[in-house]
Design a protein around this motif. Structure first.
Motif, PDB file in Angstrom:
ATOM      1  N   GLY A  91       0.841  -1.185   0.000  1.00  0.00           N
ATOM      2  CA  GLY A  91       0.000   0.000   0.000  1.00  0.00           C
ATOM      3  C   GLY A  91       0.875   1.233   0.000  1.00  0.00           C
ATOM      4  O   GLY A  91       1.921   1.267  -0.648  1.00  0.00           O
ATOM      5  N   PRO A  92       0.512   2.256   0.767  1.00  0.00           N
ATOM      6  CA  PRO A  92       1.329   3.473   0.798  1.00  0.00           C
ATOM      7  C   PRO A  92       2.426   3.432   1.862  1.00  0.00           C
ATOM      8  O   PRO A  92       3.043   4.455   2.140  1.00  0.00           O
ATOM      9  CB  PRO A  92       0.300   4.557   1.140  1.00  0.00           C
ATOM     10  CG  PRO A  92      -0.679   3.848   2.028  1.00  0.00           C
ATOM     11  CD  PRO A  92      -0.771   2.441   1.463  1.00  0.00           C
ATOM     12  N   CYS A  93       2.679   2.261   2.455  1.00  0.00           N
ATOM     13  CA  CYS A  93       3.570   2.170   3.623  1.00  0.00           C
ATOM     14  C   CYS A  93       4.752   1.242   3.395  1.00  0.00           C
ATOM     15  O   CYS A  93       4.711   0.335   2.570  1.00  0.00           O
ATOM     16  CB  CYS A  93       2.798   1.640   4.834  1.00  0.00           C
ATOM     17  SG  CYS A  93       1.395   2.632   5.311  1.00  0.00           S
ATOM     18  N   CYS A  94       5.757   1.463   4.214  1.00  0.00           N
ATOM     19  CA  CYS A  94       6.900   0.570   4.307  1.00  0.00           C
ATOM     20  C   CYS A  94       7.314   0.515   5.769  1.00  0.00           C
ATOM     21  O   CYS A  94       7.486   1.555   6.410  1.00  0.00           O
ATOM     22  CB  CYS A  94       8.049   1.086   3.451  1.00  0.00           C
ATOM     23  SG  CYS A  94       9.500   0.030   3.487  1.00  0.00           S
ATOM     24  N   ALA A  95       7.430  -0.692   6.306  1.00  0.00           N
ATOM     25  CA  ALA A  95       7.892  -0.886   7.682  1.00  0.00           C
ATOM     26  C   ALA A  95       9.281  -1.511   7.622  1.00  0.00           C
ATOM     27  O   ALA A  95       9.465  -2.568   7.010  1.00  0.00           O
ATOM     28  CB  ALA A  95       6.934  -1.782   8.451  1.00  0.00           C
ATOM     29  N   ASN A  96      10.240  -0.838   8.249  1.00  0.00           N
ATOM     30  CA  ASN A  96      11.619  -1.303   8.248  1.00  0.00           C
ATOM     31  C   ASN A  96      12.047  -1.689   9.657  1.00  0.00           C
ATOM     32  O   ASN A  96      11.866  -0.910  10.593  1.00  0.00           O
ATOM     33  CB  ASN A  96      12.549  -0.206   7.720  1.00  0.00           C
ATOM     34  CG  ASN A  96      12.237   0.157   6.290  1.00  0.00           C
ATOM     35  OD1 ASN A  96      12.041  -0.709   5.459  1.00  0.00           O
ATOM     36  ND2 ASN A  96      12.186   1.439   6.006  1.00  0.00           N
ATOM     37  N   VAL A  97      12.594  -2.882   9.778  1.00  0.00           N
ATOM     38  CA  VAL A  97      13.172  -3.334  11.037  1.00  0.00           C
ATOM     39  C   VAL A  97      14.623  -2.864  11.012  1.00  0.00           C
ATOM     40  O   VAL A  97      15.398  -3.266  10.139  1.00  0.00           O
ATOM     41  CB  VAL A  97      13.081  -4.874  11.163  1.00  0.00           C
ATOM     42  CG1 VAL A  97      13.718  -5.336  12.465  1.00  0.00           C
ATOM     43  CG2 VAL A  97      11.625  -5.332  11.059  1.00  0.00           C
ATOM     44  N   ALA A  98      14.950  -1.984  11.942  1.00  0.00           N
ATOM     45  CA  ALA A  98      16.246  -1.311  11.852  1.00  0.00           C
ATOM     46  C   ALA A  98      16.938  -1.194  13.198  1.00  0.00           C
ATOM     47  O   ALA A  98      16.319  -1.306  14.255  1.00  0.00           O
ATOM     48  CB  ALA A  98      16.047   0.087  11.264  1.00  0.00           C
TER      49      ALA A  98
END
Length: 145
Positions: A91-98
């Protein structure tokens, strides 16, 4: 070590592009470029919820609030290193594990394990940056020179 280590999926996605551009601008100290990534009504929650950085937990909204966030917090750090271990875009999102390692001007370091969620509008500008991390856990990693 490079300022950004991207050890995650990197298929092209507007929110992932915005996330990488944001991290790069922060790591390189490019305030104007970073501010230009945000939509006019954007919201930064870093961290999400009340903390010593945002006692009310209301976040930092709009150009003035986001610039104040840079001036009050980002600009006080001498160095940033980002390591992105995983990235989920949809969708319009990105989740980054950082993991973000910060270094202060006097050489103190702190490690922040987090999940960074970027949401973008149809033009690819960031409308929301929600950084999920626990200040107490991060402070427990503080090392002084």
């Amino acid at each position: 070590m490079d300022a950004i280590a991207w050890d995650a999926p990197d298929a092209d996605h507007p929110a992932r592009r915005a996330a990488r551009a944001s991290m790069t601008a922060v790591a390189e100290g490019r305030k104007a470029d970073w501010l230009a990534l945000f939509a006019p009504d954007a919201l930064i929650e870093d961290p999400v919820g009340p903390s010593f950085l945002d006692p009310e937990g209301a976040g930092h909204r709009g150009p003035e609030g986001i610039e104040n966030f840079w001036n009050s917090f980002i600009s006080t750090i001498a160095g940033f290193r980002f390591r992105v271990a995983d990235s989920f875009a949809g969708g319009p999102c990105c989740a980054n594990v950082a993991t973000i390692t910060t270094t202060t001007p006097d050489g103190a370091t702190m490690t922040i394990d987090c999940v960074l969620v970027y949401t973008v509008d149809e033009d690819g500008r960031i409308t929301s940056l929600r950084a999920h991390w626990e200040p107490d856990r991060a402070m427990a990693t503080l090392t002084t020179p």
